[in-house]
Design a protein around this motif. Structure first.
Motif, PDB file in Angstrom:
ATOM      1  N   GLU A   1      -6.572 -14.056   1.916  1.00 47.70           N
ATOM      2  CA  GLU A   1      -5.222 -13.640   2.308  1.00 47.70           C
ATOM      3  C   GLU A   1      -4.157 -14.119   1.324  1.00 47.70           C
ATOM      4  O   GLU A   1      -3.051 -13.593   1.286  1.00 47.70           O
ATOM      5  CB  GLU A   1      -4.895 -14.133   3.730  1.00 47.70           C
ATOM      6  CG  GLU A   1      -4.864 -15.643   3.927  1.00 47.70           C
ATOM      7  CD  GLU A   1      -3.490 -16.277   3.738  1.00 47.70           C
ATOM      8  OE1 GLU A   1      -2.501 -15.541   3.617  1.00 47.70           O
ATOM      9  OE2 GLU A   1      -3.433 -17.514   3.686  1.00 47.70           O
TER      10      GLU A   1
ATOM     11  N   VAL B   1      -6.708  -7.030   5.238  1.00 46.57           N
ATOM     12  CA  VAL B   1      -6.635  -8.427   5.679  1.00 46.57           C
ATOM     13  C   VAL B   1      -5.181  -8.874   5.817  1.00 46.57           C
ATOM     14  O   VAL B   1      -4.769  -9.457   6.826  1.00 46.57           O
ATOM     15  CB  VAL B   1      -7.392  -9.352   4.686  1.00 46.57           C
ATOM     16  CG1 VAL B   1      -7.067 -10.827   4.947  1.00 46.57           C
ATOM     17  CG2 VAL B   1      -8.898  -9.114   4.776  1.00 46.57           C
ATOM     18  N   ARG B   2      -4.383  -8.570   4.804  1.00 40.78           N
ATOM     19  CA  ARG B   2      -2.990  -9.042   4.793  1.00 40.78           C
ATOM     20  C   ARG B   2      -2.110  -8.300   5.795  1.00 40.78           C
ATOM     21  O   ARG B   2      -1.048  -8.791   6.174  1.00 40.78           O
ATOM     22  CB  ARG B   2      -2.432  -8.941   3.375  1.00 40.78           C
ATOM     23  CG  ARG B   2      -3.081  -9.954   2.437  1.00 40.78           C
ATOM     24  CD  ARG B   2      -2.870  -9.651   0.979  1.00 40.78           C
ATOM     25  NE  ARG B   2      -3.596 -10.613   0.150  1.00 40.78           N
ATOM     26  CZ  ARG B   2      -3.816 -10.475  -1.153  1.00 40.78           C
ATOM     27  NH1 ARG B   2      -3.358  -9.391  -1.781  1.00 40.78           N
ATOM     28  NH2 ARG B   2      -4.476 -11.392  -1.828  1.00 40.78           N
TER      29      ARG B   2
ATOM     30  N   ILE C   1      -2.026 -12.528  10.003  1.00 42.20           N
ATOM     31  CA  ILE C   1      -1.671 -12.874   8.620  1.00 42.20           C
ATOM     32  C   ILE C   1      -0.261 -12.401   8.293  1.00 42.20           C
ATOM     33  O   ILE C   1       0.538 -13.145   7.720  1.00 42.20           O
ATOM     34  CB  ILE C   1      -2.688 -12.260   7.624  1.00 42.20           C
ATOM     35  CG1 ILE C   1      -4.122 -12.701   7.977  1.00 42.20           C
ATOM     36  CG2 ILE C   1      -2.338 -12.647   6.189  1.00 42.20           C
ATOM     37  CD1 ILE C   1      -4.365 -14.199   8.008  1.00 42.20           C
TER      38      ILE C   1
END
Length: 358
Positions: free
Chosen positions: A248, A270-271, A276
């Protein structure tokens, strides 16, 4: 008495972190170091986390508790006066009978800024390394430059033995080249695949040769997450949860994916995950435990886990770890599982190493 086949290679080529992650009882690190030595590993590594994981204090305790194992302590160079860091390493060599190594990590620039410490740039590190090496030979150092002004630095009593190896953690091409130019070793980042190890090793060796150094004089250490014979929920926390704390991070995650030749699109997913995205740049490992990141970790392709970590039975993990040695790693730092869970793995590693004739 004949040594067990593969035992010497295990000692020479494998080590482990003690006190990985956040810590509530630092004394546990001494027990972990003793267990690592008992099961035949050759090195313990200590990371720096301010509060209950001070590498100088812990390294001193470990050196007194153990007799053979190598001890590598991580330091953020700009957090200490250079005479203090040089003195720690000098004294640790004397205390441990020359078993100590110094590792420098760069840290996330935002983290250093938050603490009011100068960013750990490669230019600063090059000057620090030069100062340390001169101090360790007994030289008086006068310095004025990027680090400030030091009118007179000298170790009045210095350990007249082997100088501590200087190891640098590196991911991208520039940091790998820096290690080849200035350092005795380089620690590659977790989740670097065998392809990544091969690519990284070439960059380090080429840079060393270009600088007029013996390219084989720079030791390649590879940091690998291992989860041998763990229950599924624990395995997911150790592997997928921890992986998210790397992927991340802007810059860090991208460099790992590039050196491995993986698909960068996964990082966007993911980010964008709510856990996140809501951090606004704060590192995930400062906000969540590994268990709390397992759901984010499910976004990672199985290929990334298969190539970037050692997971499954102890035998499968051991065979997988041989791939990183074949790719160019001189030594492997086992990360994730603690020494108390590594006994079966070290038995399988001796088997695999002996089978390779090591």
């Amino acid at each position: 008495m004949m040594q067990e086949p593969g035992a010497q290679a295990l000692f020479d080529k494998f080590g482990t972190y003690i006190l990985p992650g956040r810590v509530d009882d630092p004394r546990r690190g001494i027990d972990e170091a003793l267990e690592a030595e008992r099961i035949g590993l050759g090195a313990v590594w200590i990371s720096e986390r301010f509060a209950l994981k001070e590498p100088a204090v812990l390294a001193g305790a470990v050196s007194e508790a153990t007799s053979r194992i190598r001890i590598n302590g991580t330091f953020y160079a700009t957090m200490r006066h250079p005479l203090v860091t040089a003195s720690i390493a000098n004294m640790m060599q004397a205390m441990s009978d020359n078993r100590f190594g110094v590792m420098f990590a760069r840290a996330v620039p935002a983290y250093m800024k938050m603490m009011g410490a100068p960013a750990i740039t490669m230019e600063r590190l090059a000057d620090y390394i030069s100062i340390f090496r001169r101090l360790w030979t007994g030289e008086e150092v006068r310095y004025e430059g990027l680090l400030g002004t030091f009118p007179s630095l000298k170790l009045t009593d210095f350990h007249d033995g082997p100088k501590p190896p200087i190891i640098f953690t590196a991911i991208g091409p520039k940091s790998l080249e820096f290690a080849g130019q200035y350092c005795d070793g380089v620690l590659l980042h977790p989740f670097v695949s065998p392809t990544g190890v091969k690519n990284s090793t070439k960059i380090v060796r080429d840079a060393a040769e270009k600088s007029g150094r013996d390219p084989m004089s720079v030791r390649i250490y590879h940091n690998i997450i291992v989860a041998p014979d763990l229950p599924k929920d624990e395995e997911d926390a150790v592997v997928r949860g921890r992986a998210i704390t790397y992927f991340e991070l802007p810059g860090f995650g991208d460099l790992i994916v590039e050196i491995n030749e993986w698909d960068k699109g996964v990082l966007d997913l993911v980010r964008a995950h709510p856990k996140i995205a809501s951090l606004n740049g704060k590192p995930a490992d400062q906000a969540y435990t590994r268990q709390e990141l397992v759901d984010v970790g499910q976004l990672l392709p199985q290929q990334w886990i298969d190539e970037g970590a050692a997971v499954g039975t102890a035998a499968r993990c051991a065979d997988q770890l041989m791939d990183y040695l074949d790719a160019g790693a001189d030594e492997i730092l086992l990360h994730g599982a603690g020494p108390k869970d590594m006994g079966p793995l070290t038995t399988e590693l001796k088997r695999a190493l002996a089978a390779k004739g090591l």
